[in-house]
Design an enzyme around this catalytic site. Structure first.
Site, mmCIF file in Angstrom:
data_model
loop_
_atom_site.group_PDB
_atom_site.id
_atom_site.type_symbol
_atom_site.label_atom_id
_atom_site.label_comp_id
_atom_site.label_asym_id
_atom_site.label_seq_id
_atom_site.Cartn_x
_atom_site.Cartn_y
_atom_site.Cartn_z
ATOM 1 N N LYS A 108 -12.195 -20.911 13.296
ATOM 2 C CA LYS A 108 -11.040 -20.848 14.198
ATOM 3 C C LYS A 108 -11.544 -20.375 15.559
ATOM 4 C CE LYS A 108 -6.197 -20.008 13.312
ATOM 5 N NZ LYS A 108 -5.734 -21.344 12.916
ATOM 6 N N ARG A 137 -11.803 -14.825 7.188
ATOM 7 C CA ARG A 137 -12.005 -16.021 8.002
ATOM 8 C C ARG A 137 -12.411 -15.656 9.430
ATOM 9 N NH1 ARG A 137 -7.119 -20.218 7.974
ATOM 10 N NH2 ARG A 137 -6.311 -18.734 9.498
ATOM 11 N N GLU A 176 -7.985 -33.528 9.534
ATOM 12 C CA GLU A 176 -6.751 -32.761 9.716
ATOM 13 C C GLU A 176 -6.128 -33.103 11.056
ATOM 14 O OE1 GLU A 176 -7.017 -28.509 10.310
ATOM 15 O OE2 GLU A 176 -9.178 -28.603 10.597
HETATM 16 C C1 PLP Z 1 -5.161 -22.151 11.957
HETATM 17 C C2 PLP Z 1 -5.430 -23.573 11.633
HETATM 18 C C3 PLP Z 1 -4.860 -24.201 10.518
HETATM 19 C C4 PLP Z 1 -3.851 -23.542 9.623
HETATM 20 O O1 PLP Z 1 -4.365 -22.446 8.930
HETATM 21 P P1 PLP Z 1 -3.400 -21.360 8.276
HETATM 22 O O2 PLP Z 1 -4.329 -20.322 7.780
HETATM 23 O O3 PLP Z 1 -2.657 -22.018 7.195
HETATM 24 O O4 PLP Z 1 -2.497 -20.893 9.373
HETATM 25 C C5 PLP Z 1 -5.221 -25.516 10.267
HETATM 26 N N1 PLP Z 1 -6.075 -26.178 11.055
HETATM 27 C C6 PLP Z 1 -6.625 -25.612 12.145
HETATM 28 C C7 PLP Z 1 -7.556 -26.402 12.985
HETATM 29 C C8 PLP Z 1 -6.334 -24.290 12.461
HETATM 30 O O5 PLP Z 1 -6.884 -23.737 13.541
#
Ligand code: PLP
Length: 341
Positions: A184, A82, A220
């Site tokens: 991210k 990722r 989300e």
């Molecule tokens: C990091 C993140 C998550 C959660 O991801 P995990 O891999 O489960 O920690 C969800 N939404 C956003 C916007 C994120 O930055």
């Protein structure tokens, strides 16, 4: 060496400097070998790409102690993938295969005394990131980058039980269609700060963002994916190109289907369906699942039958199974637990 003398249970989620960080620099088209450093400050140009145009991507994972005393991380290969996917979208050079895992192993081993003991609920949070290092004033990608991993111990996410939270439907958007919602990137968080501060002022714990294009579908929150449970007991999660593919959510969907034998589906979820669901939770590395008891849509409340006192029954089963796998109490699917020491 011995585990640090810290009251792990009362630690919060704040930065505590540990002994070592990991650092590797990219210059002249390649990454250097990388090494540990005890210097926790970075000196860089006032015109660095990261400062001017926010050219930075990050990851988040945890190291913790399992029931049998091993220090492990959970599916770090997915964080490695990722991070590279995020980097590519911001014209940041990707890391060579294997480098991410090797760096995580090195820095966690070097900070082994900072990994909280089994049963404390605390973990060593690992934050890898890459950012544009050299001066950039015309808008273009930097030529030099730094990959760094910092570690910081964090306390148990839920102190005294996981109480359901209340969230609001936001009037702001988190991510544009075809934008950067699926990576991210620090920039996604910069623009979520005003909405979250606003939500907190109004007495809500989090924001629910709908799709920016039509405001019809659930996306989300600022930093966690949604899981819902239908009245028939089916686990559903929103499908969208503009949400961040949470590793916790992907793991929970697998647990639902392959371990608990539940029906589980990733699909577009209209906001107007949400009122018919039985349970709702937010998933991410920090909490695994935070139960949601109530969603406020401009004054109109959606109250889930699971209530405001505890997690819904299916959410709880998912939570206990995944945390059991992570802590070594339940056998893990192949490749999920990466032993460091
Ligand atoms: C990091 C993140 C998550 C959660 O991801 P995990 O891999 O489960 O920690 C969800 N939404 C956003 C916007 C994120 O930055």
């Amino acid at each position: 060496m011995a585990t640090k003398d810290i009251d792990w249970g009362s630690l919060g989620f704040g930065y505590v400097q540990t002994d070592f960080s990991y650092v590797s620099n990219y210059k002249d088209g390649k990454w250097d070998e990388g090494s540990l450093t005890a210097d926790h400050n970075i000196t860089l140009s006032e015109c660095a790409g990261v400062l001017q145009y926010a050219q930075t991507v990050f990851e988040g994972l945890k190291a913790y102690t399992t029931e049998d005393g091993k220090i492990v991380t959970f599916r770090p290969d997915l964080n490695a993938q990722r991070l590279n996917d995020s980097a590519a979208r911001l014209e940041i050079p990707t890391l060579p295969e294997g480098r991410f895992i090797e760096a995580v192993e090195k820095v966690v081993k070097a900070n082994a005394d900072w990994v909280p003991p089994y049963g404390s609920g605390a973990t060593l949070y690992i934050r890898p990131y890459i950012f544009g290092f050299n001066p950039v004033i015309g808008v273009k990608p930097a030529d030099e980058y730094q990959f760094r991993i910092l570690c910081t111990p964090v306390g148990p996410y839920f102190k005294g039980g996981a109480k359901p939270i209340t969230i609001k439907v936001s009037d702001f958007d988190r991510a544009a269609p075809h934008g950067t919602g699926h990576i991210k990137a620090g920039l996604n968080y910069a623009m979520s700060l005003h909405p979250i501060v606003t939500a907190h002022k109004e007495g809500f714990d989090e924001n629910m963002y709908l799709d920016a294009g039509s405001r019809t579908y659930v996306e989300e929150t600022g930093g966690a994916n949604f899981l819902f449970v239908t009245k028939e007991g089916k686990v559903v999660t929103p499908k969208s190109n503009s949400i961040l593919p949470s590793i916790t959510r992907r793991s929970l969907m697998y647990v639902a289907k392959e371990i608990l034998g539940l029906e589980a589906e990733e699909r577009e979820i209209r906001f107007d369906e949400v009122k018919d669901f039985a349970e709702c939770g937010l998933c991410g590395t920090a909490a695994v699942i935070s139960p949601v008891g109530c969603i406020n849509d401009h004054g109109k409340e959606i109250k889930f039958p699971s209530g405001m006192e505890e997690m819904g029954p299916t959410t709880k089963k998912l939570y206990e199974t995944l945390t059991g796998i992570q802590m070594g109490r339940i056998e893990a699917p192949k490749g999920w637990i990466h032993v460091i020491k």
